[in-house]
Design a protein around this motif. Structure first.
Motif, PDB file in Angstrom:
ATOM      1  N   VAL A  35      27.809  18.158  23.961  1.00 19.38           N
ATOM      2  CA  VAL A  35      28.469  17.592  25.135  1.00 19.38           C
ATOM      3  C   VAL A  35      28.073  18.432  26.339  1.00 19.38           C
ATOM      4  CG1 VAL A  35      30.687  17.088  26.224  1.00 19.38           C
ATOM      5  CG2 VAL A  35      30.420  16.788  23.767  1.00 19.38           C
ATOM      6  N   PRO A  36      27.502  17.828  27.380  1.00 19.16           N
ATOM      7  CA  PRO A  36      27.126  18.610  28.562  1.00 19.16           C
ATOM      8  C   PRO A  36      28.357  19.168  29.274  1.00 19.16           C
ATOM      9  CG  PRO A  36      26.606  16.282  28.865  1.00 19.16           C
ATOM     10  CD  PRO A  36      27.153  16.435  27.490  1.00 19.16           C
ATOM     11  N   ILE A  37      28.149  20.272  29.978  1.00 17.43           N
ATOM     12  CA  ILE A  37      29.262  20.953  30.644  1.00 17.43           C
ATOM     13  C   ILE A  37      29.932  20.049  31.681  1.00 17.43           C
ATOM     14  CG2 ILE A  37      27.865  22.027  32.462  1.00 17.43           C
ATOM     15  CD1 ILE A  37      30.662  23.785  30.555  1.00 17.43           C
ATOM     16  N   GLU A  38      29.173  19.138  32.263  1.00 19.27           N
ATOM     17  CA  GLU A  38      29.736  18.240  33.273  1.00 19.27           C
ATOM     18  C   GLU A  38      30.766  17.285  32.675  1.00 19.27           C
ATOM     19  OE1 GLU A  38      26.415  18.537  32.767  1.00 19.27           O
ATOM     20  OE2 GLU A  38      25.890  19.773  34.498  1.00 19.27           O
ATOM     21  N   GLU A  39      30.723  17.056  31.380  1.00 21.17           N
ATOM     22  CA  GLU A  39      31.626  16.111  30.731  1.00 21.17           C
ATOM     23  C   GLU A  39      32.841  16.787  30.093  1.00 21.17           C
ATOM     24  OE1 GLU A  39      30.519  12.735  29.137  1.00 21.17           O
ATOM     25  OE2 GLU A  39      28.837  12.462  30.485  1.00 21.17           O
ATOM     26  N   MET A  40      32.920  18.103  30.158  1.00 25.38           N
ATOM     27  CA  MET A  40      34.024  18.818  29.507  1.00 25.38           C
ATOM     28  C   MET A  40      35.387  18.423  30.063  1.00 25.38           C
ATOM     29  SD  MET A  40      33.283  20.613  27.049  1.00 25.38           S
ATOM     30  CE  MET A  40      31.791  21.075  26.257  1.00 25.38           C
ATOM     31  N   THR A  41      35.472  18.212  31.355  1.00 27.12           N
ATOM     32  CA  THR A  41      36.754  17.809  31.943  1.00 27.12           C
ATOM     33  C   THR A  41      37.221  16.492  31.349  1.00 27.12           C
ATOM     34  OG1 THR A  41      36.163  18.918  33.990  1.00 27.12           O
ATOM     35  CG2 THR A  41      37.931  17.307  34.110  1.00 27.12           C
ATOM     36  N   ARG A  42      36.290  15.554  31.209  1.00 24.32           N
ATOM     37  CA  ARG A  42      36.636  14.250  30.629  1.00 24.32           C
ATOM     38  C   ARG A  42      37.089  14.400  29.178  1.00 24.32           C
ATOM     39  NH1 ARG A  42      34.259  10.887  27.413  1.00 24.32           N
ATOM     40  NH2 ARG A  42      32.271  11.981  27.475  1.00 24.32           N
ATOM     41  N   ILE A  43      36.410  15.266  28.427  1.00 19.50           N
ATOM     42  CA  ILE A  43      36.781  15.487  27.018  1.00 19.50           C
ATOM     43  C   ILE A  43      38.219  15.984  26.923  1.00 19.50           C
ATOM     44  CG2 ILE A  43      36.305  16.915  24.987  1.00 19.50           C
ATOM     45  CD1 ILE A  43      34.216  14.798  25.386  1.00 19.50           C
ATOM     46  N   TRP A  44      38.574  16.970  27.749  1.00 17.80           N
ATOM     47  CA  TRP A  44      39.936  17.519  27.700  1.00 17.80           C
ATOM     48  C   TRP A  44      40.961  16.519  28.202  1.00 17.80           C
ATOM     49  CZ3 TRP A  44      41.049  21.570  24.873  1.00 17.80           C
ATOM     50  CH2 TRP A  44      40.035  22.475  24.570  1.00 17.80           C
ATOM     51  N   GLN A  45      40.601  15.706  29.209  1.00 14.25           N
ATOM     52  CA  GLN A  45      41.545  14.723  29.737  1.00 14.25           C
ATOM     53  C   GLN A  45      41.801  13.588  28.751  1.00 14.25           C
ATOM     54  OE1 GLN A  45      39.621  13.661  33.380  1.00 14.25           O
ATOM     55  NE2 GLN A  45      40.827  15.100  34.586  1.00 14.25           N
ATOM     56  N   GLU A  46      40.838  13.282  27.890  1.00 14.31           N
ATOM     57  CA  GLU A  46      40.999  12.182  26.939  1.00 14.31           C
ATOM     58  C   GLU A  46      41.521  12.622  25.573  1.00 14.31           C
ATOM     59  OE1 GLU A  46      37.199  10.322  26.755  1.00 14.31           O
ATOM     60  OE2 GLU A  46      37.353   9.502  28.777  1.00 14.31           O
TER      61      GLU A  46
END
Length: 81
Positions: free
Chosen positions: A26-37
């Motif tokens: 998972v790219p670092i730019e998508e980490m926020t989305r991962i935690w939010q979902e």
């Protein structure tokens, strides 16, 4: 004592298995989305709007910049005395 460590190992294993999302590939730019979902962490009211890109400067770096700009700081004035 063994039972104490065994219990904590089971608790930590369950925490990792159930509460930490998979982040492999998972790219670092998508980490926020991962935690939010995530089913658990999405319930937390976390602030994801922190500014990104500007590095945090330590007090030593700020003092060096102020010395270079000719601005006296408390540590500079104490050294000059």
């Amino acid at each position: 004592i063994f039972l104490f460590y065994a219990a904590w190992t089971v608790i930590m294993t369950l925490f990792v298995y159930f509460l930490l999302p998979e982040t492999k590939n998972v790219p670092i730019e998508e980490m926020t989305r991962i935690w939010q979902e995530h089913w658990f962490w999405s319930k937390m009211k976390l602030d994801y709007s922190a500014p990104v890109g500007e590095p945090v400067k330590s007090s030593n770096q700020k003092n060096l910049e102020s010395v270079e700009n000719g601005i006296p700081t408390s540590s500079n004035t104490q050294q000059q005395k």
